[in-house]
Every structure is written in C-alpha cells, then in structure tokens.
Design an enzyme around this catalytic site. Sequence first.
Site, mmCIF file in Angstrom:
data_model
loop_
_atom_site.group_PDB
_atom_site.id
_atom_site.type_symbol
_atom_site.label_atom_id
_atom_site.label_comp_id
_atom_site.label_asym_id
_atom_site.label_seq_id
_atom_site.Cartn_x
_atom_site.Cartn_y
_atom_site.Cartn_z
ATOM 1 N N LYS A 1 0.807 -1.323 -0.125
ATOM 2 C CA LYS A 1 -0.024 0.075 0.047
ATOM 3 C C LYS A 1 0.901 1.333 0.017
ATOM 4 O O LYS A 1 2.050 1.313 0.786
ATOM 5 C CB LYS A 1 -0.950 0.130 1.308
ATOM 6 C CG LYS A 1 -1.960 1.175 1.408
ATOM 7 C CD LYS A 1 -3.280 0.878 0.693
ATOM 8 C CE LYS A 1 -3.917 2.152 0.347
ATOM 9 N NZ LYS A 1 -3.748 2.834 -0.723
ATOM 10 N N LYS B 1 5.039 2.212 8.373
ATOM 11 C CA LYS B 1 3.870 3.059 8.663
ATOM 12 C C LYS B 1 2.499 1.885 9.014
ATOM 13 O O LYS B 1 1.812 2.275 9.794
ATOM 14 C CB LYS B 1 3.666 3.968 7.534
ATOM 15 C CG LYS B 1 2.678 5.131 8.031
ATOM 16 C CD LYS B 1 2.301 6.273 6.624
ATOM 17 C CE LYS B 1 3.550 6.607 6.382
ATOM 18 N NZ LYS B 1 3.220 7.869 5.277
ATOM 19 N N LYS C 1 5.300 2.264 -2.954
ATOM 20 C CA LYS C 1 5.398 3.838 -3.316
ATOM 21 C C LYS C 1 5.551 3.988 -4.972
ATOM 22 O O LYS C 1 6.241 2.892 -5.428
ATOM 23 C CB LYS C 1 6.396 4.597 -2.474
ATOM 24 C CG LYS C 1 5.949 5.856 -2.501
ATOM 25 C CD LYS C 1 4.956 6.175 -1.678
ATOM 26 C CE LYS C 1 4.804 7.638 -1.218
ATOM 27 N NZ LYS C 1 4.184 7.859 0.317
ATOM 28 N N THR D 1 -4.946 12.587 6.588
ATOM 29 C CA THR D 1 -3.452 12.506 7.252
ATOM 30 C C THR D 1 -3.442 13.799 8.139
ATOM 31 O O THR D 1 -2.830 13.853 9.319
ATOM 32 C CB THR D 1 -2.588 12.844 5.736
ATOM 33 O OG1 THR D 1 -2.811 12.211 4.937
ATOM 34 C CG2 THR D 1 -1.222 12.707 6.264
ATOM 35 N N ASN E 1 -2.511 19.429 1.124
ATOM 36 C CA ASN E 1 -3.584 18.573 1.531
ATOM 37 C C ASN E 1 -3.216 18.358 3.317
ATOM 38 O O ASN E 1 -4.027 18.429 3.935
ATOM 39 C CB ASN E 1 -3.319 17.207 0.728
ATOM 40 C CG ASN E 1 -4.418 16.342 1.716
ATOM 41 O OD1 ASN E 1 -3.978 15.478 2.560
ATOM 42 N ND2 ASN E 1 -5.852 16.392 1.319
ATOM 43 N N SER F 1 -7.338 5.274 4.146
ATOM 44 C CA SER F 1 -7.297 4.517 2.956
ATOM 45 C C SER F 1 -7.635 2.962 3.142
ATOM 46 O O SER F 1 -8.572 2.320 2.345
ATOM 47 C CB SER F 1 -5.931 4.488 2.133
ATOM 48 O OG SER F 1 -5.689 5.638 1.533
HETATM 49 N N1 GLU Z 1 0.587 8.970 0.450
HETATM 50 C C1 GLU Z 1 0.134 8.652 1.812
HETATM 51 C C2 GLU Z 1 1.378 8.386 2.600
HETATM 52 O O1 GLU Z 1 2.588 8.584 2.386
HETATM 53 C C3 GLU Z 1 -0.945 7.959 1.914
HETATM 54 C C4 GLU Z 1 -0.720 6.405 1.330
HETATM 55 C C5 GLU Z 1 -1.821 5.650 1.099
HETATM 56 O O2 GLU Z 1 -2.850 6.035 1.606
HETATM 57 O O3 GLU Z 1 -1.890 4.580 0.597
HETATM 58 O O4 GLU Z 1 1.201 7.818 3.895
#
Ligand code: GLU
Length: 425
Positions: free
Chosen positions: A79, A103, A115, A199, A230, A359
């Site tokens: 993810k 995370k 990513k 976030t 954001n 998410s």
């Molecule tokens: N890009 C966000 C992060 O760095 C969200 C990632 C997601 O929701 O999968 O945590």
Amino acid sequence: MATETVQPGAQNHDSMFDSVLARLDAAARLMNLSDDVAKILRNPQKLVKVSLAVQMDNGKTEIFEAYRCIHSTTLGPSKGGIRYAMDVCQDEVMALAAWMSFKCAVANLPYGGGKGGVKCDPKKLSLGELERLTRAYTKSMSDVFGVNKDIPAPDMGTSGREMAWLLDEFNKIKGEDSPGVVTGKPIVLGGSLGRDAATGRGVMVATICAMEKLNLDLKEVTVAIQGFGNVGSHAARLIAEQDIKVVAISDHTTALYNANGIDIKAAIAYAKNNGNVLKGFSGGTSITNAELLTCKCDILVPAAIQNVITAEIAPSVKARLIIEGANGPTTPEADEILKDKGVIVVPDILANGGGVTVSYFEWVQNKMGYYWPEAEVNQKHDLSMQVAFDNVWNNATEYKTTMRIGAYITALKKIELGVNFKGKF
Ligand code: GLU
C-alpha cells in the site's frame, strides 16, 4: 512503453534510503531483530522502472521516468501513494516504500508497503497531459497493481483527480470495476468520507496524544506548521479547531508568523481564491521558510517535504515537540541533535499514518460495497491513531529510545512475527 525491472538495491543510493537503513539498523540492534529479517527488509521486494511516452499538447512526445517500488508484502498487499515531483528517483521511491511498510505496521493495518512516482513537474503540465501521463503510468503498472496485490493512493503532486483516471484506466484494461484497486478516490467513485482530511486529522490526533503525555496545556501552547497542501492545511484547520494557537504557516510561496495566532479559516479561504497559494495573505508578518522552522513555538509540524530539519537547522529549533506530517522531514543527523536537546519527535511513520488508515477504511468499504458516515470514519481513525501512539510511546519507553526508533521497533516486531509465521522459504 519500455518496462525495466531493476535489481532492488543494486544501485548506489544516497540520503533517503540510507536514512531508512540507519534507523532500521538502530532499531534492529536495540530489539535484537533477527539478521534474516533485517536482510529481507534492507532490500525492497520489487522495483519497477518504466519510461512513459506521453504525447504533449504541442504534438511532440515526451519521455517520463516512472517507478513503483514494493518494499514488503509480509503483512498484506503493498500500500502506498504515487508522487508526481521532479525529485522522484529510485532512491526516493525505495525509501518512501519502506516507510509505508513500517507506517502500515505501526497503524496496525493488514498491509505491506509500496510507493510510486513519476519524475515530472505537475504544475507545468496541462490537464490533458496529466491525464495522458496518469493513464500511461497505469497501463505500464497494470500487472503490478491489484485489489489484493498493490494498492496506490495520492501522494505529493497527486490527488483524487489522478486516482479517478488511474481507476478508469485500470478498469478498462481488466474489463471489470475494481474500486478497491486505488484509494483516495473521489467520493462518487467509491472514495471514503474523511479520506481527504485524514492525514491532517492524524497529525492533529497525534499532536493531542503527545501533549497529553507531556502535560502540555491546549490553551497555552503555540504551533508552527510548514506546508499548506493537503496535509498542512487540514492539520492547521483541525489543530486550530481544538483551540490551539497556530502562530506560523507557510507554503512554497511564503511563510507567515503572528504571535497572536493566525486565522486559519481565513488563510484557507484566501488560498482557495488565490490559486492554492498563501502568497499575499496578510494574516501575519512575512518570514522565511527556515525562520518558520526555528521560530518561537512549542510545537513544530513539518508537513511539506523531506530533509528540511537538517543538522544546520536542528540546533536552532525552539519547539519542544515536533510532529512529522511530511515523510522524512528530519535527517538522521538532526535526530541526534534534537535528542540531545530533549526535543521529542513524533515520527512520520506514526504521525502521518492517518491518511493510509482511512485509505484502509476506503478499501474495506469498497470490498463490502457499503459506505460509512464521516463521523464513523473519523471515530475509527482517531481510536486507531491513539492505539498506535500508545504502542510507539510504550516501546520507546521500554527500550529507552526516541519515539522514532520506538516506532521502528513497533513495526519491526510485527513484521518479524509475520516473516516467521509465513516461513522464509
Ligand atoms: N501517500 C500517503 C502516505 O504517504 C498515503 C498512502 C495511502 O493512503 O496509501 O502515507
């Protein structure tokens, strides 16, 4: 469209992935992580690099360098977001993917980490160019992505708009509707209420949790927030709604300080009517971005980009608490300086986990085909962040270390269990 699968870890990587490894090693030593698991996690599972050929508005073709890195799938499908920025490169995407693994583990989500990124300046691309670029990226990654395989989301430079194009392209390729293949979608396409602010909401909840641990009074503390995208703008709004004074804000065009507190609602309204930038907003005295990081405040929230709190900046930081809204805003050298100064850093892999947590809720709702009210999403999110915060705090206390290393230990314990249960062969 050329697809190249590069050997993970085969190239020289500098700062960002090295930063991950430095922290991983420090945590591994303290908790006695098995060498095998450390070895597995020091190398991303998969790294895909593609060259995207995109037709520009002038009729010419441009080539864009793009990546998707799957760091780990031990705890579930990978993810993580997709970033559109000029500094996207293999090293950065590997670091960001690893941070997603940690995370998700810290947030207790059934996910691994990944990513993606495209090296481009999205501000310089037209709407049509952005759409063609996103569709080309999706096409090239259509075998990488999957509802139970690898689930992208927005990151820097992308939003629900790009996720909608991605979903549409993926659905066309697969010939069926798979809303759960991507999160952070517009609500009408199966997005979750509360995801957009999530976030920032997580940053606010993490701030309150930290203040409680340190016995800081809501009415007395002051907060400085770097970044008004954001993450930063929602964090500023939600923190101000708790009656906490926000004394400094910034974006890439300006930085402002006001000891009496900045009117965040007015700042958000101003940015909305001025091309999403704060430049020209009169709610405070103009300062530089470096001054924001070192301004007089109790809590500093870096919510813009990586590597801003460096060994040069850290000695001058006046805040006693740093809540990392961005990914990787503090360098390992700065960590040491802050530790010696007694500054508590609530690390990115905990503090900005609210986005991926919601998410996950979006993905669950997509799988159920049943959607929750925003209050339910927020309530579940807040509880999840409080639990994660306590776990990290307790590990940091038990191992007599910083919250950052405590967060790595929290994640590594779970991933190690996962590797052991699944078996290594
Ligand atoms: N890009 C966000 C992060 O760095 C969200 C990632 C997601 O929701 O999968 O945590």
